[in-house]
Each structure stands twice: as structure tokens, then as C-alpha cells.
Design a protein around this motif. Structure first.
Motif, PDB file in Angstrom:
ATOM      1  N   LYS A  77     -19.008  64.623 -98.892  1.00 54.35           N
ATOM      2  CA  LYS A  77     -17.569  64.647 -99.175  1.00 54.35           C
ATOM      3  C   LYS A  77     -16.700  64.797 -97.919  1.00 54.35           C
ATOM      4  O   LYS A  77     -15.686  64.087 -97.789  1.00 54.35           O
ATOM      5  CB  LYS A  77     -17.256  65.749-100.188  1.00 54.35           C
ATOM      6  N   PRO A  78     -17.015  65.699 -96.973  1.00 54.27           N
ATOM      7  CA  PRO A  78     -16.183  65.763 -95.765  1.00 54.27           C
ATOM      8  C   PRO A  78     -16.194  64.473 -94.949  1.00 54.27           C
ATOM      9  O   PRO A  78     -15.221  64.181 -94.250  1.00 54.27           O
ATOM     10  CB  PRO A  78     -16.804  66.926 -94.976  1.00 54.27           C
ATOM     11  N   ILE A  79     -17.289  63.709 -95.036  1.00 53.63           N
ATOM     12  CA  ILE A  79     -17.330  62.413 -94.348  1.00 53.63           C
ATOM     13  C   ILE A  79     -16.343  61.445 -94.997  1.00 53.63           C
ATOM     14  O   ILE A  79     -15.596  60.738 -94.314  1.00 53.63           O
ATOM     15  CB  ILE A  79     -18.765  61.846 -94.374  1.00 53.63           C
ATOM     16  N   THR A  80     -16.324  61.434 -96.337  1.00 61.98           N
ATOM     17  CA  THR A  80     -15.369  60.576 -97.046  1.00 61.98           C
ATOM     18  C   THR A  80     -13.937  60.995 -96.736  1.00 61.98           C
ATOM     19  O   THR A  80     -13.053  60.139 -96.558  1.00 61.98           O
ATOM     20  CB  THR A  80     -15.639  60.642 -98.557  1.00 61.98           C
ATOM     21  N   ALA A  81     -13.692  62.305 -96.664  1.00 57.54           N
ATOM     22  CA  ALA A  81     -12.352  62.794 -96.315  1.00 57.54           C
ATOM     23  C   ALA A  81     -11.960  62.353 -94.912  1.00 57.54           C
ATOM     24  O   ALA A  81     -10.808  61.975 -94.664  1.00 57.54           O
ATOM     25  CB  ALA A  81     -12.303  64.317 -96.431  1.00 57.54           C
ATOM     26  N   ALA A  82     -12.918  62.393 -93.981  1.00 59.22           N
ATOM     27  CA  ALA A  82     -12.629  61.939 -92.616  1.00 59.22           C
ATOM     28  C   ALA A  82     -12.267  60.460 -92.608  1.00 59.22           C
ATOM     29  O   ALA A  82     -11.364  60.026 -91.880  1.00 59.22           O
ATOM     30  CB  ALA A  82     -13.832  62.198 -91.710  1.00 59.22           C
ATOM     31  N   ALA A  83     -12.957  59.665 -93.437  1.00 63.63           N
ATOM     32  CA  ALA A  83     -12.634  58.241 -93.538  1.00 63.63           C
ATOM     33  C   ALA A  83     -11.206  58.043 -94.023  1.00 63.63           C
ATOM     34  O   ALA A  83     -10.458  57.200 -93.503  1.00 63.63           O
ATOM     35  CB  ALA A  83     -13.623  57.549 -94.477  1.00 63.63           C
ATOM     36  N   ALA A  84     -10.791  58.838 -95.016  1.00 60.48           N
ATOM     37  CA  ALA A  84      -9.418  58.740 -95.518  1.00 60.48           C
ATOM     38  C   ALA A  84      -8.412  59.123 -94.447  1.00 60.48           C
ATOM     39  O   ALA A  84      -7.359  58.485 -94.298  1.00 60.48           O
ATOM     40  CB  ALA A  84      -9.253  59.627 -96.753  1.00 60.48           C
ATOM     41  N   MET A  85      -8.720  60.158 -93.669  1.00 62.85           N
ATOM     42  CA  MET A  85      -7.797  60.600 -92.616  1.00 62.85           C
ATOM     43  C   MET A  85      -7.663  59.549 -91.516  1.00 62.85           C
ATOM     44  O   MET A  85      -6.602  59.417 -90.902  1.00 62.85           O
ATOM     45  CB  MET A  85      -8.269  61.930 -92.024  1.00 62.85           C
ATOM     46  N   ILE A  86      -8.728  58.815 -91.251  1.00 64.58           N
ATOM     47  CA  ILE A  86      -8.641  57.723 -90.273  1.00 64.58           C
ATOM     48  C   ILE A  86      -7.628  56.683 -90.744  1.00 64.58           C
ATOM     49  O   ILE A  86      -6.799  56.194 -89.951  1.00 64.58           O
ATOM     50  CB  ILE A  86     -10.033  57.093 -90.052  1.00 64.58           C
ATOM     51  N   LEU A  87      -7.634  56.370 -92.032  1.00 57.09           N
ATOM     52  CA  LEU A  87      -6.655  55.413 -92.568  1.00 57.09           C
ATOM     53  C   LEU A  87      -5.236  55.983 -92.509  1.00 57.09           C
ATOM     54  O   LEU A  87      -4.276  55.238 -92.285  1.00 57.09           O
ATOM     55  CB  LEU A  87      -7.024  55.050 -94.005  1.00 57.09           C
ATOM     56  N   VAL A  88      -5.109  57.289 -92.707  1.00 59.05           N
ATOM     57  CA  VAL A  88      -3.798  57.931 -92.553  1.00 59.05           C
ATOM     58  C   VAL A  88      -3.288  57.742 -91.131  1.00 59.05           C
ATOM     59  O   VAL A  88      -2.130  57.361 -90.903  1.00 59.05           O
ATOM     60  CB  VAL A  88      -3.890  59.431 -92.904  1.00 59.05           C
ATOM     61  N   GLU A  89      -4.148  57.983 -90.158  1.00 56.24           N
ATOM     62  CA  GLU A  89      -3.757  57.862 -88.754  1.00 56.24           C
ATOM     63  C   GLU A  89      -3.407  56.422 -88.381  1.00 56.24           C
ATOM     64  O   GLU A  89      -2.578  56.186 -87.494  1.00 56.24           O
ATOM     65  CB  GLU A  89      -4.883  58.368 -87.856  1.00 56.24           C
ATOM     66  N   GLU A  90      -4.056  55.472 -89.062  1.00 56.46           N
ATOM     67  CA  GLU A  90      -3.788  54.059 -88.767  1.00 56.46           C
ATOM     68  C   GLU A  90      -2.528  53.546 -89.456  1.00 56.46           C
ATOM     69  O   GLU A  90      -2.147  52.391 -89.265  1.00 56.46           O
ATOM     70  CB  GLU A  90      -4.999  53.214 -89.186  1.00 56.46           C
ATOM     71  N   GLY A  91      -1.877  54.403 -90.251  1.00 57.51           N
ATOM     72  CA  GLY A  91      -0.666  53.991 -90.947  1.00 57.51           C
ATOM     73  C   GLY A  91      -0.923  53.142 -92.170  1.00 57.51           C
ATOM     74  O   GLY A  91      -0.015  52.477 -92.683  1.00 57.51           O
ATOM     75  N   ALA A  92      -2.157  53.187 -92.679  1.00 59.86           N
ATOM     76  CA  ALA A  92      -2.519  52.374 -93.832  1.00 59.86           C
ATOM     77  C   ALA A  92      -2.492  53.156 -95.137  1.00 59.86           C
ATOM     78  O   ALA A  92      -2.576  52.567 -96.215  1.00 59.86           O
ATOM     79  CB  ALA A  92      -3.917  51.777 -93.629  1.00 59.86           C
ATOM     80  N   LEU A  93      -2.359  54.482 -95.059  1.00 56.83           N
ATOM     81  CA  LEU A  93      -2.486  55.322 -96.246  1.00 56.83           C
ATOM     82  C   LEU A  93      -1.646  56.581 -96.078  1.00 56.83           C
ATOM     83  O   LEU A  93      -1.509  57.099 -94.964  1.00 56.83           O
ATOM     84  CB  LEU A  93      -3.966  55.712 -96.427  1.00 56.83           C
TER      85      LEU A  93
END
Length: 385
Positions: A77-93
Motif C-alpha cells: 500500500k505505501p508503494i501505491t501511495a507513493a505512485a499517486a504522490m508522483i502523479l500529484v507532483e507531475e500535476g496530473a492528479l
């Protein structure tokens, strides 16, 4: 800071106490607490202990070797959360967007109020048992559409059957640990990124960090390195089955080694950077690992926490002491069914990872939880300065 081998004294720890830790874990195998344990302890970027004890395949009496691949279960789960945060940083989410914006099939009363960040704090209002009951009732009378090429069919089927399951609580009011919610998060990562979760995590997290033994879909060439559970254990064959090794579940499908996961933990302790590679921004790590739901309570098994103290897929210690008695209140840890756990304490600058296999029942409870406490306590007690 890149991890290196060194002595406990280099980082203000006691060699005598680390030796006691190693002997203690070995004794748990002798006591048949678990068939195997492998662990890594690091402080201030120095690995002070890495040991593997027990058996890789009990029926064949094969000993465990270092860097055996274990199922991470919920430590995914923390890996999936990190993936989501990467998209946040990229301005996609944005985590403040509603789930229904990305998954229109997510329907029902108040479902439009469920926000993406609530999937990571388990405050969406969804409960696994209720989603399961709803899905089971629909299963025989519902045709499941084909999965897209970037989707895992089993995960797609589980999600599809549960999209219209009713909420059990209003969003944001109660923390209820929910695997289905994190599967939704993984689906959002897939939709936004335009690629499978397996490929996205490989490209954005595992490859940059050199986590070469970590996979959501384990290559066939590595299947023999996956630990084999005793067939006497309930579900013992499942985690090493071909089906499990190919199931890219955002909530519990990853496989890894202690050496890879201590790198992931050190990256977080380094505020998102490992060596020259930055995976997450410092602010993302801060947000992931602080209490995001102040004032929200939770129950887990027979335990009740007046303050759930939860980050983004990371339980934060606060005053709970649910992973050990000596952690600072800023420590965060995550475990997985079957006996894996990683704990990070930014105050004491430690990363500790211990992997084991489902353990001997003790008065109706699995002894894994006590051994997790004891391991973490002995690690932290080795700190002398």
C-alpha cells in the motif's frame, strides 16, 4: 545518503545488543514461531545487521538465504501511495478530487463525496466486508466486461463488482481499514498514468532506486526465489502460486526483499531522495507520513484507537504504540499479512525491516504481532547515542 555496511558503534548503537537481537530472532525459528525470518537494521545510512534464519521450503528442509523474495501483502500500500504522490507532483492528479471524477461507475448515495485522499487514510466510508457481501450477491447475475490491456483481470473484476456498493459510513468520519479503497487508488493511478500499475511503479520507483527484486508481477525467472510457506498453514500455497505471483494488486500484490525495502525506507527517511535519484519531493514525504485525520478514531480487531493517527497508507505512531514501545511519536510503519513489516523513525534515524511467514497461533491470535513488537523494541534499545 546511500546505505552501506558498518558497525553499530559507527552510528551510536551497541554491538552487544545487536548480537542479542540476532540471537533472539534465531531463537524464534527454534521455537517454531515462524519457519523463517530475514531482517535488516539501518541507522543513519549504515546497515548494522542483515540476517536470514530458518527455511525457504520447509518440506524440503531448504535453508533460507539472504534476499529471498517475500510477499509484501499490505506493505504494498505505501508503494501505491507513493505512485499517486508522483502523479500529484507531475500535476496530473489532485488528492482533493472525487473518486467519481476518474471512475464514473463509482456510484451510490454520497459516493460523489468520496475524495482520493480518503482512500489512502481509509476514511472513504467503505468497508471491505460490506463491499465483499455486495459483490458476492451480484457475482452470479452480472456480466463483467473485458479488462483493458493495462488492467489485471482479477483486480478489474473485483473493482467492477464493488463500484456500486453502498458506503458504510459518511466519508471522512471513521477510519476503517479497507483494501478495496486502495485498489481504487491503484486504478486511478492506472487511468491517470495511462499505463499499468506494474509498469508505472517499475519506471518511477523500482528501477530508479535499483530495487531490482521488487515486482507487482514477478518474472518467471524469479519464481524459485519466492519463499514457500508450509502447506500445513492455512492458505500456505497461495502466495507462491502462479496466480498470486501474476496478480498486480495495488493493495497487496507486490513481492520484494528486505534489501530492496530498506532502500525504499531510506529514500523516505532522506525526504524522497536516494543518492542522486529523487523519487518524491520532501513535501510529499512530509504529507505521506504525518497524521492526516486528526480527531478520527478507528478499530482494528480487538483494538480501539481514540486517535487513528494515519498518513497516506502509513500508520503514524503518535501515541498508539501499535508497532513497538520505544518509537518516537513521528515514527511510521506498515505491515503485511503473513509477517512482513517495515518501520521508519525520523527522530532516531532508523529503518528496520523484518520479513517472516505466518506464524504459530497463540491462544487464538497469531504470534506475529508480539514478535513485531519485540523485534522493534530490541532494535531501538540498541541505540546508545
Amino acid at each position: 545518503m546511500i546505505l552501506k555496511l558498518g558497525s553499530p558503534e559507527e552510528v551510536g548503537m551497541s554491538s552487544e545488543r545487536i548480537k542479542h537481537l540476532e540471537d533472539l530472532v534465531s531463537s524464534w525459528v527454534d521455537q517454531q514461531v515462524s519457519q523463517a525470518f530475514e531482517f535488516v537494521v539501518a541507522r543513519r545510512g549504515v546497515i548494522v545487521s542483515h540476517k536470514a534464519v530458518g527455511y525457504h521450503t520447509p518440506e524440503l528442509n531448504l535453508p533460507l538465504v539472504k534476499n529471498t523474495i517475500f510477499p509484501l501483502a499490505s506493505l504494498t500500500k505505501p508503494i501505491t501511495a507513493a505512485a499517486a504522490m508522483i502523479l500529484v507532483e507531475e500535476g496530473a492528479l489532485s488528492l482533493n478530487f472525487p473518486v467519481v471524477q476518474y471512475i464514473p461507475q463509482f456510484t451510490g448515495k454520497d459516493k460523489e463525496k468520496v475524495l482520493i485522499h480518503q482512500l489512502m487514510t481509509h476514511t472513504s466510508g467503505l468497508k471491505d466486508e460490506d463491499v465483499y457481501a455486495h459483490s458476492k450477491q451480484k457475482q452470479k447475475s452480472t456480466d463483467i466486461p473485458p479488462a483493458e490491456i493495462t488492467q489485471d483481470f482479477d483486480v478489474h473484476s473485483k473493482l467492477f463488482l464493488g463500484y456500486d456498493a453502498p458506503l458504510s459510513n459518511p466519508p471522512g468520519t471513521v477510519m476503517s481499514y479497507c483494501n478495496y479503497g486502495v485498489e481504487l487508488l491503484g486504478e486511478i493511478v492506472r487511468i491517470v498514468s495511462g499505463t499499468s500499475l506494474d509498469v508505472f511503479t517499475r519506471q518511477k520507483i523500482f528501477d530508479p532506486l535499483g530495487m531490482n527484486d521488487t515486482h507487482l508481477i514477478v518474472p518467471e525467472s524469479m519464481h524459485d526465489r519466492v519463499i514457500r510457506r508450509s502447506e500445513e498453514i492455512s492458505g500456505g500455497k497461495w502466495f507462491s502460486s502462479r496466480e498470486a505471483l501474476q496478480r498486480a494488486s495495488a493493495a497487496g500484490g507486490a513481492y520484494s526483499t528486505v534489501s530492496d525495502m530498506v532502500i525504499f525506507g531510506q529514500m523516505l527517511l532522506n525526504r524522497g531522495k536516494y543518492g542522486d535519484v529523487r523519487v518524491l519531493s520532501p513535501l510529499s514525504v512530509i504529507e505521506m507520513t504525518r497524521n492526516q485525520i486528526p480527531g478520527v478514531s478507528s478499530s482494528y480487531g480487538q483494538e480501539h484507537f481514540a486517535e487513528a493517527t494515519y498518513g497516506y497508507c502509513w500508520p503514524v505512531n503518535g501515541n498508539k504504540k501499535d508497532s513497538g514501545d520505544l518509537f518516537s511519536k513521528h515514527a511510521y510503519s506498515c505491515g503485511g499479512a503473513g509477517g512482513v513489516i517495515m518501520a521508519i523513525d525520523p527522530v532516531y534515524e532508523t529503518v528496520q525491516v523484518i520479513f517472516s511467514i505466518t506464524e504459530t497461533p497463540n491462544d487464538g491470535n497469531q504470534i506475529w504481532f508480539p514478535s513485531r513488537f519485540l523485534f522493534n523494541n530490541v532494535v531501538l534499545a540498541a541505540i546508545e547515542e
